[in-house]
Design a protein around this motif. Structure first.
Motif, PDB file in Angstrom:
ATOM      1  N   THR A  37      46.042  54.288 -57.793  1.00  0.00           N
ATOM      2  CA  THR A  37      45.861  55.001 -59.053  1.00  0.00           C
ATOM      3  C   THR A  37      44.468  55.603 -59.149  1.00  0.00           C
ATOM      4  O   THR A  37      43.503  55.053 -58.606  1.00  0.00           O
ATOM      5  CB  THR A  37      46.098  54.074 -60.260  1.00  0.00           C
ATOM      6  N   LYS A  38      44.390  56.733 -59.838  1.00  0.00           N
ATOM      7  CA  LYS A  38      43.121  57.321 -60.244  1.00  0.00           C
ATOM      8  C   LYS A  38      43.011  57.309 -61.774  1.00  0.00           C
ATOM      9  O   LYS A  38      42.074  57.863 -62.329  1.00  0.00           O
ATOM     10  CB  LYS A  38      43.006  58.756 -59.716  1.00  0.00           C
ATOM     11  N   HIS A  39      43.996  56.695 -62.427  1.00  0.00           N
ATOM     12  CA  HIS A  39      43.971  56.593 -63.891  1.00  0.00           C
ATOM     13  C   HIS A  39      42.765  55.771 -64.330  1.00  0.00           C
ATOM     14  O   HIS A  39      42.200  55.994 -65.398  1.00  0.00           O
ATOM     15  CB  HIS A  39      45.270  55.932 -64.372  1.00  0.00           C
ATOM     16  N   ILE A  40      42.386  54.825 -63.487  1.00  0.00           N
ATOM     17  CA  ILE A  40      41.181  54.024 -63.705  1.00  0.00           C
ATOM     18  C   ILE A  40      40.232  54.261 -62.541  1.00  0.00           C
ATOM     19  O   ILE A  40      40.660  54.319 -61.393  1.00  0.00           O
ATOM     20  CB  ILE A  40      41.529  52.521 -63.782  1.00  0.00           C
ATOM     21  N   THR A  41      38.961  54.424 -62.847  1.00  0.00           N
ATOM     22  CA  THR A  41      37.950  54.425 -61.804  1.00  0.00           C
ATOM     23  C   THR A  41      36.903  53.381 -62.175  1.00  0.00           C
ATOM     24  O   THR A  41      36.752  53.034 -63.342  1.00  0.00           O
ATOM     25  CB  THR A  41      37.301  55.814 -61.622  1.00  0.00           C
ATOM     26  N   VAL A  42      36.225  52.849 -61.188  1.00  0.00           N
ATOM     27  CA  VAL A  42      35.236  51.796 -61.400  1.00  0.00           C
ATOM     28  C   VAL A  42      33.853  52.346 -61.064  1.00  0.00           C
ATOM     29  O   VAL A  42      33.682  53.070 -60.079  1.00  0.00           O
ATOM     30  CB  VAL A  42      35.567  50.565 -60.520  1.00  0.00           C
ATOM     31  N   VAL A  43      32.874  52.003 -61.893  1.00  0.00           N
ATOM     32  CA  VAL A  43      31.505  52.481 -61.702  1.00  0.00           C
ATOM     33  C   VAL A  43      30.556  51.284 -61.653  1.00  0.00           C
ATOM     34  O   VAL A  43      30.541  50.461 -62.568  1.00  0.00           O
ATOM     35  CB  VAL A  43      31.068  53.432 -62.839  1.00  0.00           C
ATOM     36  N   ARG A 109      35.661  65.000 -65.346  1.00  0.00           N
ATOM     37  CA  ARG A 109      36.908  64.776 -64.631  1.00  0.00           C
ATOM     38  C   ARG A 109      37.976  64.133 -65.510  1.00  0.00           C
ATOM     39  O   ARG A 109      39.036  63.740 -65.031  1.00  0.00           O
ATOM     40  CB  ARG A 109      36.652  63.921 -63.385  1.00  0.00           C
ATOM     41  N   GLY A 110      37.694  64.069 -66.817  1.00  0.00           N
ATOM     42  CA  GLY A 110      38.710  63.642 -67.765  1.00  0.00           C
ATOM     43  C   GLY A 110      38.718  62.174 -68.128  1.00  0.00           C
ATOM     44  O   GLY A 110      39.638  61.699 -68.807  1.00  0.00           O
ATOM     45  N   TYR A 111      37.687  61.427 -67.716  1.00  0.00           N
ATOM     46  CA  TYR A 111      37.641  59.996 -68.011  1.00  0.00           C
ATOM     47  C   TYR A 111      36.839  59.708 -69.272  1.00  0.00           C
ATOM     48  O   TYR A 111      35.831  60.367 -69.538  1.00  0.00           O
ATOM     49  CB  TYR A 111      36.989  59.236 -66.856  1.00  0.00           C
ATOM     50  N   GLN A 112      37.279  58.709 -70.031  1.00  0.00           N
ATOM     51  CA  GLN A 112      36.427  58.170 -71.072  1.00  0.00           C
ATOM     52  C   GLN A 112      35.480  57.156 -70.436  1.00  0.00           C
ATOM     53  O   GLN A 112      35.813  56.513 -69.441  1.00  0.00           O
ATOM     54  CB  GLN A 112      37.250  57.509 -72.181  1.00  0.00           C
ATOM     55  N   ILE A 113      34.292  57.033 -70.999  1.00  0.00           N
ATOM     56  CA  ILE A 113      33.281  56.121 -70.486  1.00  0.00           C
ATOM     57  C   ILE A 113      33.454  54.765 -71.177  1.00  0.00           C
ATOM     58  O   ILE A 113      33.359  54.675 -72.397  1.00  0.00           O
ATOM     59  CB  ILE A 113      31.861  56.662 -70.740  1.00  0.00           C
ATOM     60  N   VAL A 114      33.729  53.738 -70.378  1.00  0.00           N
ATOM     61  CA  VAL A 114      33.992  52.404 -70.920  1.00  0.00           C
ATOM     62  C   VAL A 114      32.927  51.446 -70.390  1.00  0.00           C
ATOM     63  O   VAL A 114      32.799  51.249 -69.183  1.00  0.00           O
ATOM     64  CB  VAL A 114      35.394  51.902 -70.535  1.00  0.00           C
ATOM     65  N   ALA A 115      32.153  50.863 -71.304  1.00  0.00           N
ATOM     66  CA  ALA A 115      31.087  49.934 -70.926  1.00  0.00           C
ATOM     67  C   ALA A 115      31.584  48.500 -71.004  1.00  0.00           C
ATOM     68  O   ALA A 115      32.217  48.111 -71.992  1.00  0.00           O
ATOM     69  CB  ALA A 115      29.882  50.125 -71.851  1.00  0.00           C
ATOM     70  N   THR A 116      31.319  47.735 -69.955  1.00  0.00           N
ATOM     71  CA  THR A 116      31.636  46.307 -69.990  1.00  0.00           C
ATOM     72  C   THR A 116      30.385  45.569 -70.468  1.00  0.00           C
ATOM     73  O   THR A 116      29.341  45.610 -69.823  1.00  0.00           O
ATOM     74  CB  THR A 116      32.032  45.790 -68.599  1.00  0.00           C
ATOM     75  N   THR A 117      30.501  44.911 -71.617  1.00  0.00           N
ATOM     76  CA  THR A 117      29.346  44.210 -72.184  1.00  0.00           C
ATOM     77  C   THR A 117      29.794  43.174 -73.194  1.00  0.00           C
ATOM     78  O   THR A 117      30.719  43.429 -73.977  1.00  0.00           O
ATOM     79  CB  THR A 117      28.372  45.191 -72.871  1.00  0.00           C
ATOM     80  N   PRO A 118      29.159  42.000 -73.190  1.00  0.00           N
ATOM     81  CA  PRO A 118      29.477  40.982 -74.189  1.00  0.00           C
ATOM     82  C   PRO A 118      28.594  41.082 -75.428  1.00  0.00           C
ATOM     83  O   PRO A 118      28.742  40.297 -76.355  1.00  0.00           O
ATOM     84  CB  PRO A 118      29.189  39.671 -73.434  1.00  0.00           C
ATOM     85  N   PHE A 128      42.506  45.995 -74.802  1.00  0.00           N
ATOM     86  CA  PHE A 128      41.988  47.321 -74.434  1.00  0.00           C
ATOM     87  C   PHE A 128      43.136  48.304 -74.239  1.00  0.00           C
ATOM     88  O   PHE A 128      44.124  48.008 -73.558  1.00  0.00           O
ATOM     89  CB  PHE A 128      41.157  47.222 -73.160  1.00  0.00           C
ATOM     90  N   ASP A 129      43.003  49.505 -74.818  1.00  0.00           N
ATOM     91  CA  ASP A 129      44.014  50.562 -74.722  1.00  0.00           C
ATOM     92  C   ASP A 129      43.943  51.216 -73.344  1.00  0.00           C
ATOM     93  O   ASP A 129      42.946  51.855 -73.006  1.00  0.00           O
ATOM     94  CB  ASP A 129      43.769  51.596 -75.819  1.00  0.00           C
ATOM     95  N   ILE A 130      44.999  51.055 -72.547  1.00  0.00           N
ATOM     96  CA  ILE A 130      44.996  51.579 -71.177  1.00  0.00           C
ATOM     97  C   ILE A 130      45.586  52.978 -71.067  1.00  0.00           C
ATOM     98  O   ILE A 130      45.705  53.515 -69.972  1.00  0.00           O
ATOM     99  CB  ILE A 130      45.767  50.637 -70.226  1.00  0.00           C
ATOM    100  N   SER A 131      45.948  53.587 -72.202  1.00  0.00           N
ATOM    101  CA  SER A 131      46.649  54.874 -72.141  1.00  0.00           C
ATOM    102  C   SER A 131      45.764  56.022 -71.668  1.00  0.00           C
ATOM    103  O   SER A 131      46.253  56.977 -71.050  1.00  0.00           O
ATOM    104  CB  SER A 131      47.250  55.211 -73.506  1.00  0.00           C
ATOM    105  N   LYS A 132      44.450  55.953 -71.941  1.00  0.00           N
ATOM    106  CA  LYS A 132      43.550  57.036 -71.552  1.00  0.00           C
ATOM    107  C   LYS A 132      42.957  56.777 -70.168  1.00  0.00           C
ATOM    108  O   LYS A 132      42.634  55.640 -69.835  1.00  0.00           O
ATOM    109  CB  LYS A 132      42.398  57.161 -72.555  1.00  0.00           C
ATOM    110  N   PRO A 133      42.779  57.832 -69.352  1.00  0.00           N
ATOM    111  CA  PRO A 133      42.051  57.658 -68.083  1.00  0.00           C
ATOM    112  C   PRO A 133      40.657  57.106 -68.382  1.00  0.00           C
ATOM    113  O   PRO A 133      39.943  57.639 -69.234  1.00  0.00           O
ATOM    114  CB  PRO A 133      41.981  59.076 -67.507  1.00  0.00           C
ATOM    115  N   SER A 134      40.279  56.041 -67.709  1.00  0.00           N
ATOM    116  CA  SER A 134      39.051  55.325 -68.066  1.00  0.00           C
ATOM    117  C   SER A 134      38.175  55.040 -66.863  1.00  0.00           C
ATOM    118  O   SER A 134      38.675  54.648 -65.802  1.00  0.00           O
ATOM    119  CB  SER A 134      39.390  53.992 -68.752  1.00  0.00           C
TER     120      SER A 134
END
Length: 230
Positions: A37-43, A109-118, A128-134
């Motif tokens: 999948t490219k629906h999710i990318t990891v940074v 490239r159409g992704y929303q920016i999702v920050a992992t943080t506590p 978490f809503d997985i419907s948007k490319p993230s």
């Protein structure tokens, strides 16, 4: 030898390359790509410990995430192949030398920016809503994500924890989040799979990485195709 992007969409070239591979190898490529999948990318942002970046890459490969973005603003790194265990052949790595450059390109490239943080109000992983490319951003081992990313994020995500410790090692966090999100995607009605064009491109890429003397093999193909055109 540099080949054109057009060649990576050439079905005849794909068939030619796959004639050098075993039938089992070709079928295995097709099978694995059905779960990519490219629906999710990891940074990964400026991860100091080299083995952590490599371990994140391995998690991407194992759970079917095709793209890994690496921000190298502070620490220029090579991939630790011993930890990645060959994953660098099958995952596409995108390198950035600035945080802002990565955010701008990934968003374009159409992704929303999702920050992992506590440390801010964030969605628990299962909510978490997985419907948007993230694009899921992971920070450094000591200080987490930089304020620049936190401030520009479109969404936030955290792993529910019930112990005294506030955070997990980046490689562990990435594995948990990637496994959760990709499993939920496969059980959803979301169009998460690679497009036909992307499938052809990756089959050609992987075939090229599996063939010795690929430049010579490609030159022979181009010469043959040019001769037929005369």
């Amino acid at each position: 030898m540099n080949i054109s992007e057009k060649l990576f969409q050439d079905v005849d070239y794909l068939e030619y390359l796959e004639s050098f591979l075993t039938e089992n190898r070709v079928e295995r490529f097709k099978e694995v790509l059905q779960n990519r999948t490219k629906h999710i990318t990891v940074v990964a942002e400026d991860v100091y410990q080299l083995h952590n970046t490599s371990a994140v890459m391995r998690s991407c490969e194992v759970f079917g995430v095709q793209d890994l973005c690496v921000i190298e603003q502070k620490f220029g790194k090579r991939i630790d192949k011993e930890i990645a265990l060959g994953a660098e052949k099958w995952v596409d790595i995108h390198r950035y030398n600035s945080i802002q450059g990565s955010i701008d390109d990934i968003r374009s490239r159409g992704y929303q920016i999702v920050a992992t943080t506590p440390h801010v109000e964030a969605n628990h992983l299962e909510d978490f809503d997985i419907s948007k490319p993230s694009a899921i951003f992971f920070g450094t081992e000591k200080s987490g994500l930089s304020p620049e990313i936190i401030e520009q994020a479109d969404a936030y995500i955290k792993i529910p924890m019930v112990g005294f410790t506030e955070s997990l090692n980046i490689s562990v966090s990435a594995a948990i989040i990637i496994q959760n999100l990709t499993t939920r995607l496969r059980n959803s009605a979301i169009d998460w799979k690679l497009t036909e064009a992307q499938l052809i491109e990756k089959r050609i890429d992987w075939a090229r990485k599996s063939i010795k003397d690929i430049d010579f093999v490609t030159e022979r193909y181009i010469e043959s195709k040019n001769n037929k055109a005369l």
